[in-house]
Design a protein around this motif. Structure first.
Motif, PDB file in Angstrom:
ATOM      1  N   ALA A   1      48.140 -13.795  47.591  1.00 49.96           N
ATOM      2  CA  ALA A   1      49.320 -14.429  47.982  1.00 49.96           C
ATOM      3  C   ALA A   1      50.636 -14.400  47.005  1.00 49.96           C
ATOM      4  CB  ALA A   1      49.202 -15.875  48.303  1.00 49.96           C
ATOM      5  N   HIS A   2      49.913 -14.166  45.645  1.00 44.52           N
ATOM      6  CA  HIS A   2      51.093 -14.203  44.507  1.00 44.52           C
ATOM      7  C   HIS A   2      51.258 -12.992  43.711  1.00 44.52           C
ATOM      8  CE1 HIS A   2      51.868 -18.471  45.454  1.00 44.52           C
ATOM      9  NE2 HIS A   2      50.325 -18.503  45.671  1.00 44.52           N
ATOM     10  N   GLU A   3      50.168 -11.936  44.212  1.00 43.82           N
ATOM     11  CA  GLU A   3      50.496 -10.730  43.273  1.00 43.82           C
ATOM     12  C   GLU A   3      50.650  -9.550  44.254  1.00 43.82           C
ATOM     13  OE1 GLU A   3      47.886 -10.478  40.116  1.00 43.82           O
ATOM     14  OE2 GLU A   3      47.500 -12.661  40.018  1.00 43.82           O
ATOM     15  N   PRO A   4      50.808  -8.392  43.778  1.00 46.44           N
ATOM     16  CA  PRO A   4      50.814  -7.225  44.713  1.00 46.44           C
ATOM     17  C   PRO A   4      49.293  -7.065  44.881  1.00 46.44           C
ATOM     18  CG  PRO A   4      52.137  -6.911  42.727  1.00 46.44           C
ATOM     19  CD  PRO A   4      51.824  -8.130  42.476  1.00 46.44           C
TER      20      PRO A   4
ATOM     21  N   VAL B   1      52.447 -26.761  62.950  1.00 48.93           N
ATOM     22  CA  VAL B   1      53.288 -26.819  61.755  1.00 48.93           C
ATOM     23  C   VAL B   1      52.635 -27.475  60.423  1.00 48.93           C
ATOM     24  CG1 VAL B   1      55.498 -27.918  60.877  1.00 48.93           C
ATOM     25  CG2 VAL B   1      55.553 -27.100  63.202  1.00 48.93           C
ATOM     26  N   GLU B   2      52.043 -28.520  60.578  1.00 45.14           N
ATOM     27  CA  GLU B   2      51.482 -29.275  59.266  1.00 45.14           C
ATOM     28  C   GLU B   2      50.226 -28.344  58.952  1.00 45.14           C
ATOM     29  OE1 GLU B   2      50.559 -33.143  60.891  1.00 45.14           O
ATOM     30  OE2 GLU B   2      52.684 -33.371  61.214  1.00 45.14           O
ATOM     31  N   PHE B   3      49.615 -27.496  59.707  1.00 41.46           N
ATOM     32  CA  PHE B   3      48.216 -26.480  59.451  1.00 41.46           C
ATOM     33  C   PHE B   3      48.816 -25.650  58.132  1.00 41.46           C
ATOM     34  CE2 PHE B   3      46.292 -22.753  59.360  1.00 41.46           C
ATOM     35  CZ  PHE B   3      44.755 -23.075  59.282  1.00 41.46           C
ATOM     36  N   PHE B   4      49.981 -24.985  58.622  1.00 41.32           N
ATOM     37  CA  PHE B   4      50.344 -23.891  57.873  1.00 41.32           C
ATOM     38  C   PHE B   4      51.241 -24.536  56.609  1.00 41.32           C
ATOM     39  CE2 PHE B   4      49.925 -21.269  61.370  1.00 41.32           C
ATOM     40  CZ  PHE B   4      48.984 -20.308  60.980  1.00 41.32           C
ATOM     41  N   ASP B   5      51.769 -25.573  56.712  1.00 42.24           N
ATOM     42  CA  ASP B   5      52.436 -26.142  55.575  1.00 42.24           C
ATOM     43  C   ASP B   5      51.457 -26.726  54.423  1.00 42.24           C
ATOM     44  OD1 ASP B   5      54.997 -27.653  54.421  1.00 42.24           O
ATOM     45  OD2 ASP B   5      53.498 -29.142  54.259  1.00 42.24           O
ATOM     46  N   GLU B   6      50.361 -26.957  54.971  1.00 42.95           N
ATOM     47  CA  GLU B   6      49.294 -27.266  53.859  1.00 42.95           C
ATOM     48  C   GLU B   6      48.549 -26.072  53.254  1.00 42.95           C
ATOM     49  OE1 GLU B   6      46.752 -29.876  56.268  1.00 42.95           O
ATOM     50  OE2 GLU B   6      48.039 -31.368  56.216  1.00 42.95           O
ATOM     51  N   ARG B   7      48.839 -24.991  53.741  1.00 44.91           N
ATOM     52  CA  ARG B   7      48.401 -23.739  53.192  1.00 44.91           C
ATOM     53  C   ARG B   7      49.691 -22.867  53.062  1.00 44.91           C
ATOM     54  NH1 ARG B   7      45.318 -26.391  56.857  1.00 44.91           N
ATOM     55  NH2 ARG B   7      43.242 -26.263  56.868  1.00 44.91           N
ATOM     56  N   ARG B   8      50.314 -23.233  52.077  1.00 48.43           N
ATOM     57  CA  ARG B   8      51.370 -22.332  51.441  1.00 48.43           C
ATOM     58  C   ARG B   8      51.049 -20.919  51.139  1.00 48.43           C
ATOM     59  NH1 ARG B   8      56.836 -23.535  53.700  1.00 48.43           N
ATOM     60  NH2 ARG B   8      56.631 -25.467  54.347  1.00 48.43           N
ATOM     61  N   ASP B   9      49.804 -21.008  50.521  1.00 49.90           N
ATOM     62  CA  ASP B   9      49.554 -19.714  49.916  1.00 49.90           C
ATOM     63  C   ASP B   9      49.204 -18.760  51.216  1.00 49.90           C
ATOM     64  OD1 ASP B   9      49.498 -20.529  47.337  1.00 49.90           O
ATOM     65  OD2 ASP B   9      47.397 -21.147  47.255  1.00 49.90           O
ATOM     66  N   PHE B  10      48.569 -19.159  52.113  1.00 52.62           N
ATOM     67  CA  PHE B  10      48.374 -18.356  53.402  1.00 52.62           C
ATOM     68  C   PHE B  10      49.574 -17.947  53.927  1.00 52.62           C
ATOM     69  CE2 PHE B  10      47.306 -17.729  57.962  1.00 52.62           C
ATOM     70  CZ  PHE B  10      46.722 -16.462  57.715  1.00 52.62           C
ATOM     71  N   LEU B  11      50.549 -19.009  54.224  1.00 51.80           N
ATOM     72  CA  LEU B  11      51.871 -18.598  54.635  1.00 51.80           C
ATOM     73  C   LEU B  11      52.508 -17.343  53.612  1.00 51.80           C
ATOM     74  CD1 LEU B  11      53.565 -19.566  56.935  1.00 51.80           C
ATOM     75  CD2 LEU B  11      54.771 -21.112  55.246  1.00 51.80           C
ATOM     76  N   GLN B  12      52.543 -17.623  52.604  1.00 47.94           N
ATOM     77  CA  GLN B  12      53.178 -16.511  51.609  1.00 47.94           C
ATOM     78  C   GLN B  12      52.089 -15.123  51.990  1.00 47.94           C
ATOM     79  OE1 GLN B  12      55.554 -16.482  49.612  1.00 47.94           O
ATOM     80  NE2 GLN B  12      55.239 -14.624  48.502  1.00 47.94           N
ATOM     81  N   PHE B  13      51.090 -15.241  51.851  1.00 53.79           N
ATOM     82  CA  PHE B  13      49.964 -14.250  52.206  1.00 53.79           C
ATOM     83  C   PHE B  13      50.335 -13.405  53.413  1.00 53.79           C
ATOM     84  CE2 PHE B  13      46.160 -12.662  54.213  1.00 53.79           C
ATOM     85  CZ  PHE B  13      45.640 -11.624  53.384  1.00 53.79           C
ATOM     86  N   TYR B  14      50.508 -14.441  54.572  1.00 52.48           N
ATOM     87  CA  TYR B  14      51.028 -13.859  55.895  1.00 52.48           C
ATOM     88  C   TYR B  14      52.208 -13.064  55.986  1.00 52.48           C
ATOM     89  CZ  TYR B  14      51.052 -14.238  61.017  1.00 52.48           C
ATOM     90  OH  TYR B  14      51.286 -14.074  62.491  1.00 52.48           O
ATOM     91  N   ALA B  15      53.282 -13.572  55.096  1.00 50.13           N
ATOM     92  CA  ALA B  15      54.418 -13.042  55.279  1.00 50.13           C
ATOM     93  C   ALA B  15      54.511 -11.697  54.458  1.00 50.13           C
ATOM     94  CB  ALA B  15      55.505 -14.030  54.703  1.00 50.13           C
ATOM     95  N   MET B  16      53.781 -11.348  53.884  1.00 50.54           N
ATOM     96  CA  MET B  16      53.685 -10.231  52.679  1.00 50.54           C
ATOM     97  C   MET B  16      52.721  -9.259  53.779  1.00 50.54           C
ATOM     98  SD  MET B  16      52.905 -11.911  49.227  1.00 50.54           S
ATOM     99  CE  MET B  16      52.445 -10.308  48.260  1.00 50.54           C
ATOM    100  N   ALA B  17      53.137  -7.830  53.603  1.00 51.00           N
ATOM    101  CA  ALA B  17      52.638  -6.634  54.108  1.00 51.00           C
ATOM    102  C   ALA B  17      51.742  -5.949  53.157  1.00 51.00           C
ATOM    103  CB  ALA B  17      53.329  -6.050  55.155  1.00 51.00           C
ATOM    104  N   GLU B  18      50.675  -5.331  53.285  1.00 52.63           N
ATOM    105  CA  GLU B  18      50.446  -4.215  52.510  1.00 52.63           C
ATOM    106  C   GLU B  18      50.318  -3.000  53.364  1.00 52.63           C
ATOM    107  OE1 GLU B  18      48.616  -1.576  50.290  1.00 52.63           O
ATOM    108  OE2 GLU B  18      49.307  -3.251  49.627  1.00 52.63           O
ATOM    109  N   PRO B  19      51.084  -1.944  53.051  1.00 50.19           N
ATOM    110  CA  PRO B  19      51.348  -0.878  53.910  1.00 50.19           C
ATOM    111  C   PRO B  19      50.185  -0.065  54.392  1.00 50.19           C
ATOM    112  CG  PRO B  19      52.998  -1.100  52.362  1.00 50.19           C
ATOM    113  CD  PRO B  19      52.081  -2.086  51.986  1.00 50.19           C
ATOM    114  N   ARG B  20      49.293  -0.063  53.413  1.00 54.40           N
ATOM    115  CA  ARG B  20      48.015   0.868  53.448  1.00 54.40           C
ATOM    116  C   ARG B  20      47.062   0.279  54.439  1.00 54.40           C
ATOM    117  NH1 ARG B  20      43.304   1.721  51.402  1.00 54.40           N
ATOM    118  NH2 ARG B  20      43.706  -0.052  49.841  1.00 54.40           N
ATOM    119  N   LEU B  21      47.321  -1.195  54.757  1.00 55.44           N
ATOM    120  CA  LEU B  21      46.271  -1.643  55.753  1.00 55.44           C
ATOM    121  C   LEU B  21      46.940  -2.238  56.901  1.00 55.44           C
ATOM    122  CD1 LEU B  21      44.129  -3.808  53.131  1.00 55.44           C
ATOM    123  CD2 LEU B  21      43.637  -1.741  54.339  1.00 55.44           C
ATOM    124  N   SER B  22      48.164  -1.645  57.135  1.00 61.78           N
ATOM    125  CA  SER B  22      49.041  -2.334  58.283  1.00 61.78           C
ATOM    126  C   SER B  22      48.423  -2.171  59.697  1.00 61.78           C
ATOM    127  CB  SER B  22      50.547  -1.533  58.329  1.00 61.78           C
ATOM    128  OG  SER B  22      50.292  -0.089  58.537  1.00 61.78           O
TER     129      SER B  22
END
Length: 224
Positions: free
Chosen positions: A43-46, A114-135
């Protein structure tokens, strides 16, 4: 000394000091520890910066143990995505108490999402990021999850239309609007207000758009 026995259901059980210990419980806990550690890193690194060595160290397991659960970093990345989306869907389902009035079920389901994803901000960040090779694989998992979540909300909308609580709308269009509103709220609204407050307000906005009165309360039923 520990020993392994198998019960009549074929489940392996470890006996330690006369007490049975379910090996599966330990495996599930270890797998969850790995997924949690991997999520925080992804969630926080490439993607390229995350290594299996680092995940193993963060999870407190040997590298060989990590490979028993996830044979590759690609598999671990997709496992993090699948596990969290599956948990989200189970949470939605558990929130929909069929004994509650439909308006309350819809409001509660939106708040839970809403509250599920708010409590899992790491996952929300991960979800918003994309790894092109695994798209391709990532998109396939996300589409399956959207479909399941969509079916959940769509069924509530269809039920509301059928019993006259909601106005006649395109259930799929309404469902996509709900999903988009939840995602946008979490990604772009920003801090400053309690999550319970804004999730309730979002629920009321959606209920009004469906033609329902958010304050609608069930009428008491008196036996004849």
């Amino acid at each position: 000394m520990n020993r392994i026995q198998t019960n009549s259901a074929g489940i392996s059980t470890e006996i330690s000091n006369g007490r049975p210990f379910q090996a599966r419980d330990e495996q599930a806990a270890k797998r969850q520890r790995i997924l949690t550690a991997a999520l925080k890193l992804f969630a926080h690194e490439p993607y390229q910066a995350v290594t299996m060595d680092r995940v193993a160290a963060a999870a407190g397991v040997a590298k060989g143990t990590l490979y028993l659960y996830f044979p590759s970093k690609d598999g671990l990345y997709l496992g993090v995505l699948t596990d969290n989306l599956d948990t989200a869907y189970r949470t939605y389902q558990a929130s929909a108490d069929p004994k509650l009035p439909l308006v309350e079920r819809m409001r509660r389901s939106i708040a839970v999402a809403v509250e599920f994803f708010d409590e899992r901000r790491d996952f929300l960040q991960f979800y918003a990021m994309a790894e092109p090779r695994l798209s391709e694989a990532r998109n396939r998992i996300m589409e399956n999850s959207r479909e399941r979540g969509g079916n959940f909300f769509e069924s509530l909308i269809e039920e509301g239309i059928r019993i006259g609580v909601f106005t006649r709308v395109d259930p799929r269009l309404a469902m996509l609007t709900i999903q988009g509103a939840i995602r946008s709220l979490l990604l772009y609204y920003g801090p400053g207000r309690p999550v319970s407050e804004i999730s309730r307000e979002l629920g009321n906005l959606i209920l009004r758009s469906l033609g329902a009165d958010p304050a609608l309360a069930p009428r008491p039923v008196h036996p004849r």
